[in-house]
Design a protein around this motif. Structure first.
Motif, short mmCIF file in Angstrom:
data_model
loop_
_atom_site.label_atom_id
_atom_site.label_comp_id
_atom_site.label_asym_id
_atom_site.label_seq_id
_atom_site.Cartn_x
_atom_site.Cartn_y
_atom_site.Cartn_z
N HIS A 231 -28.06 -17.19 7.34
CA HIS A 231 -28.35 -16.04 8.21
C HIS A 231 -27.18 -15.78 9.16
O HIS A 231 -26.77 -14.63 9.36
N THR A 232 -26.62 -16.86 9.72
CA THR A 232 -25.48 -16.72 10.63
C THR A 232 -24.28 -16.13 9.91
O THR A 232 -23.59 -15.24 10.43
N ALA A 233 -24.02 -16.62 8.69
CA ALA A 233 -22.89 -16.09 7.91
C ALA A 233 -23.08 -14.61 7.61
O ALA A 233 -22.13 -13.83 7.62
N GLY A 234 -24.34 -14.21 7.38
CA GLY A 234 -24.61 -12.82 7.07
C GLY A 234 -24.36 -11.88 8.24
O GLY A 234 -24.10 -10.68 8.04
N THR A 235 -24.42 -12.41 9.45
CA THR A 235 -24.20 -11.57 10.64
C THR A 235 -22.73 -11.39 10.97
O THR A 235 -22.39 -10.56 11.82
N LEU A 236 -21.84 -12.17 10.34
CA LEU A 236 -20.42 -12.08 10.66
C LEU A 236 -19.83 -10.73 10.28
O LEU A 236 -19.06 -10.14 11.02
N ILE A 237 -20.18 -10.28 9.07
CA ILE A 237 -19.71 -8.97 8.60
C ILE A 237 -20.94 -8.22 8.10
O ILE A 237 -21.38 -8.44 6.96
N PRO A 238 -21.52 -7.36 8.92
CA PRO A 238 -22.78 -6.69 8.54
C PRO A 238 -22.72 -5.98 7.19
O PRO A 238 -23.70 -5.97 6.44
N ALA A 239 -21.57 -5.41 6.87
CA ALA A 239 -21.46 -4.68 5.60
C ALA A 239 -21.58 -5.60 4.39
O ALA A 239 -21.93 -5.17 3.30
N LEU A 240 -21.28 -6.89 4.58
CA LEU A 240 -21.35 -7.87 3.50
C LEU A 240 -22.44 -8.91 3.78
O LEU A 240 -22.35 -10.04 3.31
N SER A 241 -23.46 -8.52 4.51
CA SER A 241 -24.47 -9.47 4.96
C SER A 241 -25.12 -10.21 3.79
O SER A 241 -25.20 -11.44 3.77
N GLY A 242 -25.62 -9.45 2.80
CA GLY A 242 -26.31 -10.08 1.67
C GLY A 242 -25.41 -11.00 0.88
O GLY A 242 -25.79 -12.10 0.52
N PHE A 243 -24.18 -10.52 0.63
CA PHE A 243 -23.23 -11.32 -0.15
C PHE A 243 -22.89 -12.63 0.56
O PHE A 243 -22.90 -13.71 -0.05
N LEU A 244 -22.59 -12.55 1.86
CA LEU A 244 -22.21 -13.76 2.60
C LEU A 244 -23.37 -14.74 2.71
O LEU A 244 -23.17 -15.96 2.63
N SER A 245 -24.57 -14.23 2.87
CA SER A 245 -25.75 -15.11 2.94
C SER A 245 -25.94 -15.85 1.63
O SER A 245 -26.15 -17.07 1.61
N GLU A 246 -25.88 -15.12 0.51
CA GLU A 246 -26.07 -15.76 -0.80
C GLU A 246 -24.94 -16.74 -1.09
O GLU A 246 -25.18 -17.83 -1.63
N LEU A 247 -23.71 -16.37 -0.73
CA LEU A 247 -22.58 -17.27 -0.96
C LEU A 247 -22.76 -18.56 -0.17
O LEU A 247 -22.47 -19.66 -0.67
N THR A 248 -23.24 -18.46 1.07
CA THR A 248 -23.46 -19.65 1.89
C THR A 248 -24.53 -20.53 1.26
O THR A 248 -24.38 -21.77 1.23
N LEU A 249 -25.61 -19.94 0.77
CA LEU A 249 -26.66 -20.71 0.11
C LEU A 249 -26.11 -21.45 -1.12
O LEU A 249 -26.39 -22.64 -1.33
N ILE A 250 -25.31 -20.74 -1.91
CA ILE A 250 -24.75 -21.34 -3.12
C ILE A 250 -23.82 -22.50 -2.77
O ILE A 250 -23.89 -23.59 -3.36
N LEU A 251 -22.94 -22.28 -1.80
CA LEU A 251 -21.99 -23.33 -1.39
C LEU A 251 -22.72 -24.54 -0.82
O LEU A 251 -22.37 -25.70 -1.13
N ALA A 252 -23.74 -24.29 0.00
CA ALA A 252 -24.49 -25.40 0.60
C ALA A 252 -25.21 -26.21 -0.48
O ALA A 252 -25.18 -27.45 -0.46
N ASP A 253 -25.86 -25.52 -1.42
CA ASP A 253 -26.52 -26.23 -2.52
C ASP A 253 -25.51 -27.04 -3.33
O ASP A 253 -25.78 -28.18 -3.73
N GLY A 254 -24.34 -26.44 -3.58
CA GLY A 254 -23.32 -27.12 -4.36
C GLY A 254 -22.76 -28.33 -3.64
O GLY A 254 -22.55 -29.39 -4.26
#
Length: 328
Positions: free
Chosen positions: A270-293
């Protein structure tokens, strides 16, 4: 008599309509459940070509075929009855089993990275786990057995996701829908794998025998590109195992009453998604993927010494004890 016959025909027609509607419903629900499992299907497709790397070209399709047959057996003979039985008698055990499967995927992926970074130590560990497979036939059999084991975990994930996606249905419809999902996914995955591993042969045939310059140029492009595609698939397959395994383990921990890690990752996303509002969904999903990995890689790295120093020696002692008990 004629009235009775007409009534019987009406009943048969009505039953046929009900059966047809049921079959349509089963097919539709199977399609929806298969779409729910699409992520795991992609993982399965990316992982499998790794298992034919290093073998002669004439052994590639037979190896893929044997893995595909093993996959069908996994899904229809083991996982389908098990999923239906567990969902009815012991739904509480499904999450621990999935966590065990996720841990296995993390171990498999981490072991491949370990072998790539430290080839000598990695080969030594692999020999310790699998034994000596210097004979090409033994090596092929060991590789196929490993592929079917990995497929079992991915197939279990696919069937579990599909089962969870199915609405409340009569038992036979649920079983039929899961069977359709299992067969359909197996055909799609291993058909794609067969095309991938034989693409270089297709490219060679096109480069030599295509009727047009464009066709021959396409064939040459395929020949040049396929080694890089196989390398990319190898990386993607390893990353997929670690990512999927880590995600299963994290979600499993939350399901058994330890949600702290999952909540932390969700907050980070959620925090990553707020960094760049235009890319909110992408950054949130990327963070989830990286954390799981990252979690999956750490778990797999921890399991490498556990497997080689505890699980494998214990398993060998158990096998020897059973063999001695049976007098073999």
């Amino acid at each position: 008599m004629s009235v009775g016959l007409l009534g019987l025909l009406d009943d048969v027609t009505a039953l046929a309509k009900v059966a047809a509607a049921s079959i349509d419903d089963v097919a539709g629900q199977a399609a929806k459940a298969g779409l729910k499992a699409a992520g795991a299907v992609i993982d399965d497709t990316a992982v499998t070509p790794n298992y034919v790397t290093g073998f002669a070209a004439n052994r590639e399709l037979p190896i893929v075929a044997r893995i595909a047959v093993g996959s069908v057996k996994n899904k229809l003979l083991i996982l389908l009855p098990a999923a239906l039985a567990l969902s009815f008698f012991a739904p509480w055990i499904i999450t621990p089993l999935l966590m065990f499967g996720g841990a296995y995927l993390c171990y498999e992926g981490a072991e491949k990275i370990y072998e790539a970074l430290m080839p000598h130590e990695g080969h030594a560990h692999e020999a310790e786990v699998e034994g000596d497979a210097a004979d090409p036939k033994a090596q092929e059999n060991a590789r196929i057995a490993g592929a079917i084991q990995t497929d079992f975990i991915l197939s279990a994930e696919i069937m579990t996701i599909a089962l969870g996606a199915l609405p409340s249905m009569p038992f036979w419809q649920q079983a039929l829908a899961l069977a359709i999902v299992g067969l359909g996914i197996t055909l799609a995955v291993y058909g794609a794998v067969a095309l991938i591993v034989k693409a270089d042969d297709i490219g060679l045939a096109m480069a030599r025998h295509a009727f047009t310059p464009l066709g021959r140029a396409t064939g040459r492009f395929i020949l040049v590109a396929m080694p890089y595609v196989m390398q990319i698939l190898s990386v993607v397959g390893t990353a997929a195992m670690i990512w999927v395994g880590g995600g299963i383990a994290i979600h499993g921990l939350a399901s058994i009453g330890l949600p702290q890690l999952e909540h932390l990752i969700e907050e980070l996303a959620h925090t990553a998604g707020t960094l760049i509002p235009a890319l909110s969904g992408f950054l949130s999903e990327l963070t989830l993927i990286l954390a799981d990995g990252i979690f999956g890689l750490a778990l797999g790295a921890l399991l490498i010494p556990v497997v080689s120093r505890v699980i494998v020696p214990t398993w060998r002692r158990v096998r020897r004890a059973v063999a001695n008990l049976l007098g073999r």
